[in-house]
Design a protein around this motif. Structure first.
Motif, PDB file in Angstrom:
ATOM      1  N   HIS A   1       0.860  -1.192   0.000  1.00 20.05           N
ATOM      2  CA  HIS A   1       0.000   0.000   0.000  1.00 20.05           C
ATOM      3  C   HIS A   1       0.888   1.230   0.000  1.00 20.05           C
ATOM      4  CE1 HIS A   1       0.614   0.429   4.431  1.00 20.05           C
ATOM      5  NE2 HIS A   1       0.590  -0.904   4.390  1.00 20.05           N
ATOM      6  N   THR A   2       0.429   2.255  -0.689  1.00 17.33           N
ATOM      7  CA  THR A   2       1.252   3.435  -0.939  1.00 17.33           C
ATOM      8  C   THR A   2       0.481   4.700  -0.612  1.00 17.33           C
ATOM      9  OG1 THR A   2       2.396   2.289  -2.730  1.00 17.33           O
ATOM     10  CG2 THR A   2       2.593   4.673  -2.688  1.00 17.33           C
ATOM     11  N   GLY A   3       1.193   5.666  -0.021  1.00 15.66           N
ATOM     12  CA  GLY A   3       0.636   6.983   0.239  1.00 15.66           C
ATOM     13  C   GLY A   3       1.498   8.060  -0.384  1.00 15.66           C
ATOM     14  N   ILE A   4       1.285   9.283   0.037  1.00 16.66           N
ATOM     15  CA  ILE A   4       2.066  10.387  -0.507  1.00 16.66           C
ATOM     16  C   ILE A   4       3.512  10.299  -0.062  1.00 16.66           C
ATOM     17  CG2 ILE A   4       2.347  12.904  -0.449  1.00 16.66           C
ATOM     18  CD1 ILE A   4      -0.644  13.175  -0.349  1.00 16.66           C
ATOM     19  N   TRP A   5       3.728   9.857   1.176  1.00 15.96           N
ATOM     20  CA  TRP A   5       5.080   9.872   1.733  1.00 15.96           C
ATOM     21  C   TRP A   5       5.774   8.515   1.668  1.00 15.96           C
ATOM     22  CZ3 TRP A   5       6.740  14.587   2.310  1.00 15.96           C
ATOM     23  CH2 TRP A   5       5.834  15.610   2.613  1.00 15.96           C
ATOM     24  N   TYR A   6       5.058   7.439   1.942  1.00 13.32           N
ATOM     25  CA  TYR A   6       5.702   6.133   2.055  1.00 13.32           C
ATOM     26  C   TYR A   6       4.955   5.064   1.263  1.00 13.32           C
ATOM     27  CZ  TYR A   6       8.457   8.066   5.891  1.00 13.32           C
ATOM     28  OH  TYR A   6       9.313   8.830   6.635  1.00 13.32           O
ATOM     29  N   SER A   7       5.714   4.040   0.865  1.00 13.31           N
ATOM     30  CA  SER A   7       5.152   2.838   0.267  1.00 13.31           C
ATOM     31  C   SER A   7       5.564   1.664   1.147  1.00 13.31           C
ATOM     32  CB  SER A   7       5.678   2.649  -1.164  1.00 13.31           C
ATOM     33  OG  SER A   7       5.225   1.418  -1.697  1.00 13.31           O
ATOM     34  N   CYS A   8       4.593   0.924   1.648  1.00 16.72           N
ATOM     35  CA  CYS A   8       4.860  -0.187   2.567  1.00 16.72           C
ATOM     36  C   CYS A   8       4.494  -1.509   1.883  1.00 16.72           C
ATOM     37  CB  CYS A   8       4.055  -0.029   3.854  1.00 16.72           C
ATOM     38  SG  CYS A   8       4.501   1.438   4.813  1.00 16.72           S
ATOM     39  N   GLU A   9       5.362  -2.504   2.085  1.00 20.86           N
ATOM     40  CA  GLU A   9       5.184  -3.809   1.467  1.00 20.86           C
ATOM     41  C   GLU A   9       5.241  -4.906   2.520  1.00 20.86           C
ATOM     42  OE1 GLU A   9       8.685  -3.604  -0.714  1.00 20.86           O
ATOM     43  OE2 GLU A   9       8.110  -1.746  -1.737  1.00 20.86           O
ATOM     44  N   GLU A  10       4.538  -5.968   2.266  1.00 22.35           N
ATOM     45  CA  GLU A  10       4.583  -7.132   3.143  1.00 22.35           C
ATOM     46  C   GLU A  10       5.985  -7.735   3.119  1.00 22.35           C
ATOM     47  OE1 GLU A  10       2.453 -11.541   3.453  1.00 22.35           O
ATOM     48  OE2 GLU A  10       1.892 -10.117   1.881  1.00 22.35           O
ATOM     49  N   ASN A  11       6.516  -8.016   4.290  1.00 20.86           N
ATOM     50  CA  ASN A  11       7.842  -8.614   4.408  1.00 20.86           C
ATOM     51  C   ASN A  11       7.715 -10.130   4.282  1.00 20.86           C
ATOM     52  OD1 ASN A  11      10.468  -9.342   4.975  1.00 20.86           O
ATOM     53  ND2 ASN A  11      10.678  -7.943   6.711  1.00 20.86           N
ATOM     54  N   ILE A  12       8.244 -10.673   3.184  1.00 21.55           N
ATOM     55  CA  ILE A  12       8.078 -12.109   2.933  1.00 21.55           C
ATOM     56  C   ILE A  12       9.053 -12.955   3.739  1.00 21.55           C
ATOM     57  CG2 ILE A  12       7.149 -11.754   0.628  1.00 21.55           C
ATOM     58  CD1 ILE A  12       9.893 -12.398  -0.507  1.00 21.55           C
ATOM     59  N   ASN A  13      10.076 -12.341   4.313  1.00 22.43           N
ATOM     60  CA  ASN A  13      11.075 -13.085   5.092  1.00 22.43           C
ATOM     61  C   ASN A  13      10.845 -13.013   6.587  1.00 22.43           C
ATOM     62  OD1 ASN A  13      12.657 -13.899   2.806  1.00 22.43           O
ATOM     63  ND2 ASN A  13      13.451 -11.806   2.695  1.00 22.43           N
ATOM     64  N   ALA A  14       9.952 -12.134   7.021  1.00 25.68           N
ATOM     65  CA  ALA A  14       9.671 -11.987   8.448  1.00 25.68           C
ATOM     66  C   ALA A  14       8.277 -11.402   8.606  1.00 25.68           C
ATOM     67  CB  ALA A  14      10.725 -11.093   9.114  1.00 25.68           C
ATOM     68  N   ALA A  15       7.844 -11.297   9.844  1.00 26.54           N
ATOM     69  CA  ALA A  15       6.529 -10.730  10.117  1.00 26.54           C
ATOM     70  C   ALA A  15       6.561  -9.209   9.970  1.00 26.54           C
ATOM     71  CB  ALA A  15       6.089 -11.118  11.532  1.00 26.54           C
ATOM     72  N   GLY A  16       5.407  -8.638   9.668  1.00 20.49           N
ATOM     73  CA  GLY A  16       5.319  -7.191   9.573  1.00 20.49           C
ATOM     74  C   GLY A  16       5.509  -6.668   8.162  1.00 20.49           C
ATOM     75  N   GLU A  17       5.781  -5.377   8.074  1.00 15.52           N
ATOM     76  CA  GLU A  17       5.944  -4.700   6.788  1.00 15.52           C
ATOM     77  C   GLU A  17       7.253  -3.929   6.775  1.00 15.52           C
ATOM     78  OE1 GLU A  17       1.335  -3.661   5.502  1.00 15.52           O
ATOM     79  OE2 GLU A  17       2.499  -2.176   6.618  1.00 15.52           O
ATOM     80  N   LYS A  18       7.715  -3.646   5.587  1.00 12.27           N
ATOM     81  CA  LYS A  18       8.863  -2.756   5.423  1.00 12.27           C
ATOM     82  C   LYS A  18       8.444  -1.601   4.516  1.00 12.27           C
ATOM     83  CE  LYS A  18      10.843  -5.621   1.706  1.00 12.27           C
ATOM     84  NZ  LYS A  18      12.062  -6.305   1.225  1.00 12.27           N
TER      85      LYS A  18
END
Length: 263
Positions: free
Chosen positions: A79-96
């Motif tokens: 998901h992407t906004g004006i400031w940041y784009s966050c992606e699912e972390n496939i190697n660990a839990a959470g997002e980067k």
């Protein structure tokens, strides 16, 4: 009508501020290669078979996998906004997350474009390369170097600031107006600022949409979406614009009615 205009302006301000600071303007999936299976990862990975520990220590081992086609890839959520784009972390839990400004192509980030540079590009690229039959004599990095992304950010900030000014004027007119003339003046200025903020908001939303679509085509290979759609932040942004324009129309209507009654 005055209370309705204040309520609509407040809703527009809340919606626009929420959309500005959140990262769900656009969302979808990205097609990325599956990582290799290991001790800590047993699912959604490529299993080459054999002794995994031995394979990791012996660099001369040739690895084989029977998975082909789309089976070799994962579709991770982003998901992407004006400031940041966050992606699912496939190697660990959470997002980067990473800065969306860094993802946008150079032609969309915003660089100063001087008149002499324009003349140089016209002479060196357009006339010379057009004679060679090139269909894009400017090159990807020189599409007028428009400050589209930063203009979008600045327009969003001005949009919110003008909404605050309009809201303040409406509150003054509603609660602290001492005379009809003062109320009319405040009403007129509130309507003007609200209309201007709505126009800025519309331009800002359209510019961000353009920047995102260009980034989808020309952005980094490891980020380009496989599929995407607009998210709830995008809906909030346009909902804010709708409330803003409704507030401006209501304020103008109230102003016109007061002028007619006063006469």
């Amino acid at each position: 009508r005055a209370l309705l205009a204040v309520s609509l302006n407040l809703m527009a301000l809340l919606f626009s501020t929420t959309a500005f600071i959140t990262t769900h303007w656009c969302e979808g999936t990205q097609r990325v290669p599956k990582p290799s299976c290991g001790k800590e990862k047993k699912t959604n990975c490529l299993n080459y078979g054999g002794n995994e520990t031995a394979n990791e220590t012996n660099q001369n081992v040739v690895h084989y996998s029977w998975e082909t086609g789309d089976d070799r890839f994962l579709f991770r959520y982003f998901h992407t906004g004006i400031w940041y784009s966050c992606e699912e972390n496939i190697n660990a839990a959470g997002e980067k997350c990473r800065s969306f400004i860094d993802l946008a192509p150079a032609s969309e980030k915003g660089r100063a474009f001087q008149v002499n540079q324009l003349l140089t590009l016209v002479k060196e690229r357009f006339f010379i390369k057009a004679e060679l039959g090139q269909t894009d004599p400017w090159g990807r990095g020189h599409r007028l170097e428009g400050s589209v992304l930063w203009l979008s950010v600045v327009s969003e900030v001005l949009y919110i600031m003008l909404l605050v000014v309009g809201f303040s004027l409406m509150c003054l007119e509603l609660f602290h107006s001492s005379s009809v003339i003062d109320g009319l003046k405040l009403n007129a200025f509130a309507a003007v600022f609200t209309v201007l903020s709505g126009l800025l908001g519309m331009v800002a939303h359209m510019m961000y949409t353009q920047v995102f679509q260009v980034t989808v085509s020309l952005g980094p290979e490891d980020w380009r979406p496989h599929s995407w759609d607009y998210g709830w932040s995008f809906c909030l942004a346009w909902g804010s614009f709708t409330c803003c324009m409704a507030a401006s129309v209501t304020t103008l209507n109230s102003y016109t009615k007061t002028v007619i009654e006063f006469r």
